[in-house]
Design a protein around this motif. Structure first.
Motif, mmCIF file in Angstrom:
data_model
loop_
_atom_site.group_PDB
_atom_site.id
_atom_site.type_symbol
_atom_site.label_atom_id
_atom_site.label_comp_id
_atom_site.label_asym_id
_atom_site.label_seq_id
_atom_site.Cartn_x
_atom_site.Cartn_y
_atom_site.Cartn_z
ATOM 1 N N ALA A 282 7.506 -1.744 -6.919
ATOM 2 C CA ALA A 282 7.171 -0.585 -7.835
ATOM 3 C C ALA A 282 6.604 -0.943 -9.076
ATOM 4 N N HIS A 283 5.581 -1.584 -9.147
ATOM 5 C CA HIS A 283 4.688 -2.159 -10.222
ATOM 6 C C HIS A 283 4.093 -0.740 -10.751
ATOM 7 N N LEU A 284 3.311 0.158 -10.013
ATOM 8 C CA LEU A 284 2.920 1.523 -10.442
ATOM 9 C C LEU A 284 1.932 1.398 -11.309
ATOM 10 N N ASN A 285 1.568 0.379 -11.978
ATOM 11 C CA ASN A 285 0.868 0.240 -13.053
ATOM 12 C C ASN A 285 -0.120 -1.185 -13.066
ATOM 13 N N PRO A 286 -1.541 -1.082 -13.143
ATOM 14 C CA PRO A 286 -2.206 -2.452 -13.154
ATOM 15 C C PRO A 286 -1.882 -3.309 -14.220
ATOM 16 N N SER B 16 -4.262 0.807 -4.510
ATOM 17 C CA SER B 16 -3.158 1.628 -4.067
ATOM 18 C C SER B 16 -2.549 2.374 -5.129
ATOM 19 N N GLN B 17 -2.423 1.742 -6.433
ATOM 20 C CA GLN B 17 -1.995 2.644 -7.646
ATOM 21 C C GLN B 17 -3.131 3.513 -7.974
ATOM 22 N N LEU B 18 -4.404 2.985 -8.027
ATOM 23 C CA LEU B 18 -5.418 4.272 -8.347
ATOM 24 C C LEU B 18 -5.573 5.307 -7.327
ATOM 25 N N LEU B 19 -5.360 5.141 -5.877
ATOM 26 C CA LEU B 19 -5.315 6.173 -4.895
ATOM 27 C C LEU B 19 -4.082 7.239 -5.329
ATOM 28 N N GLY B 20 -2.923 6.452 -5.470
ATOM 29 C CA GLY B 20 -1.613 7.436 -5.900
ATOM 30 C C GLY B 20 -1.961 8.314 -6.859
ATOM 31 N N ALA B 21 -2.406 7.672 -8.087
ATOM 32 C CA ALA B 21 -2.747 8.446 -9.153
ATOM 33 C C ALA B 21 -3.284 9.579 -8.874
ATOM 34 N N MET B 22 -4.537 9.587 -8.171
ATOM 35 C CA MET B 22 -5.366 10.595 -8.037
ATOM 36 C C MET B 22 -4.651 11.681 -6.945
ATOM 37 N N ILE B 23 -4.021 11.142 -6.260
ATOM 38 C CA ILE B 23 -3.175 12.120 -5.319
ATOM 39 C C ILE B 23 -2.283 12.828 -5.916
ATOM 40 N N GLY B 24 -1.548 12.333 -6.950
ATOM 41 C CA GLY B 24 -0.681 12.893 -7.825
ATOM 42 C C GLY B 24 -1.153 13.725 -8.776
ATOM 43 N N ALA B 25 -2.535 13.713 -9.247
ATOM 44 C CA ALA B 25 -3.066 14.326 -10.039
ATOM 45 C C ALA B 25 -3.597 15.724 -9.131
ATOM 46 N N VAL B 26 -4.067 15.568 -8.241
ATOM 47 C CA VAL B 26 -4.337 16.624 -7.014
ATOM 48 C C VAL B 26 -2.940 17.599 -6.917
ATOM 49 N N LEU B 27 -1.886 16.946 -6.790
ATOM 50 C CA LEU B 27 -0.712 17.671 -6.436
ATOM 51 C C LEU B 27 -0.313 18.556 -7.734
ATOM 52 N N PHE C 46 0.807 -1.288 0.048
ATOM 53 C CA PHE C 46 -0.062 0.001 0.088
ATOM 54 C C PHE C 46 0.898 1.424 -0.179
ATOM 55 N N ILE C 47 1.809 1.470 0.936
ATOM 56 C CA ILE C 47 2.807 2.433 1.054
ATOM 57 C C ILE C 47 3.521 2.781 -0.244
ATOM 58 N N GLY C 48 4.259 1.630 -0.773
ATOM 59 C CA GLY C 48 4.954 1.836 -2.004
ATOM 60 C C GLY C 48 4.255 2.197 -3.026
ATOM 61 N N GLU C 49 3.129 1.547 -3.407
ATOM 62 C CA GLU C 49 2.334 1.787 -4.654
ATOM 63 C C GLU C 49 1.707 3.082 -4.542
ATOM 64 N N THR C 50 1.264 3.506 -3.510
ATOM 65 C CA THR C 50 0.485 4.859 -3.439
ATOM 66 C C THR C 50 1.593 5.979 -3.554
ATOM 67 N N TYR D 122 -2.684 -3.999 -4.851
ATOM 68 C CA TYR D 122 -1.735 -3.352 -5.752
ATOM 69 C C TYR D 122 -2.740 -2.261 -6.561
ATOM 70 N N LEU D 123 -3.855 -2.689 -7.161
ATOM 71 C CA LEU D 123 -4.457 -2.089 -8.118
ATOM 72 C C LEU D 123 -5.268 -0.674 -7.298
#
Length: 263
Positions: free
Chosen positions: A64-68, A91-102, A7-11, A88-89
């Motif tokens: 570091a998958h970072l990609n479904p 966490s990746q979606l959550l991380g992608a949304m956080i990145g877009a907000v940033l 969760f932490i790594g992928e997010t 994995y999936l």
């Protein structure tokens, strides 16, 4: 590898990937940005460096998958347990949304300047008036910062393009280390993957903008729909399935090809 590691790594890794990748798109697109109109080379290399940074950050934590598509390919290949795939999936979606907000926060002033500029708004109105309303893409003037879109809107071709590009990416990841007695490439693998992403962007990115990652497109598209951006226009949900389904199919094909040809 524990659930918290995944969760932490992928997010975090995916958030940094999208922050830097979406950031270069914002830098090239938005008015009052020093990098405006820097062009396709800047975008392709920016996304490559984004992958490199995210992979280095998350590699020792979650793999570091970072990609479904990568996760699905690894699950089919056997390197990832299917029971871990949902985590994995998600966490990746959550991380992608956080990145877009940033990205939005980083370029907040530029977004407002761009979306309230009479020239931009006038050009958008003019384009909408020149196309058939039945086939016009429902996309706003900054959607390309958040997600991908085709230059020629043809669902089958767009889907095939995303599948082919993703097969190249995932197969390149799965075959790392085959000439190193199966021990992988370690941290060098992140650099190889980043260069593969640059190559895909330069060679195969022209038709669709090379999503090659479902959450890279879906997460930021959701954020685009939710953010209070003035005059942002639509999020083009009619196309949104292509950069999700295409990479997932490509990842599955790559996993199968690996088992047949390389395992």
């Amino acid at each position: 590898m524990s659930s918290s590691d995944i969760f932490i790594g992928e997010t975090i890794g995916t958030a940094v990937l999208i922050l830097l990748g979406g950031g270069v798109c914002a830098a090239v697109t938005l008015k009052r940005s020093k990098a405006q109109n820097a062009g396709w080379l800047a975008i392709t290399f920016g996304w490559g460096f984004a992958v490199l940074t995210g992979a280095y950050l998350a590699g020792g934590v979650s793999g570091a998958h970072l990609n479904p598509a990568v996760t699905i390919g690894l699950a089919i290949e056997g390197g990832t347990k299917w029971s871990d795939v949902p985590l994995y999936l998600g966490s990746q979606l959550l991380g992608a949304m956080i990145g877009a907000v940033l990205v939005w926060l980083t370029y907040y002033g530029q977004f407002r300047a761009h979306l309230t500029d009479p020239e931009i708004l006038g050009a958008q109105s003019g384009e909408e008036g020149m196309v058939d309303k039945a086939t016009a893409p429902k996309a706003g003037p900054v959607l390309g910062i958040f997600s991908t879109g085709p230059e020629i809107r043809h669902a089958v071709q767009n889907l095939v393009t995303e599948i082919i590009a993703t097969v190249v990416l995932v197969l390149a990841i799965l075959t790392q280390g085959l000439n190193n007695e199966g021990n992988g490439l370690g941290t060098l693998g992140a650099l190889v993957t980043a260069l593969v992403v640059v190559g895909i962007g330069l060679s195969l990115g022209g038709p669709t903008g090379y999503a090659i990652n479902p959450v890279r497109d879906l997460g930021p598209r959701i954020v685009h729909a939710l953010l209070p951006l003035p005059n942002k226009g639509g999020s083009d949900w009619g196309y949104a399935w292509v950069p999700v389904v295409g990479p997932l199919v490509g990842g599955a094909i790559a996993g199968g090809l690996y088992n047949v040809a390389f395992a």
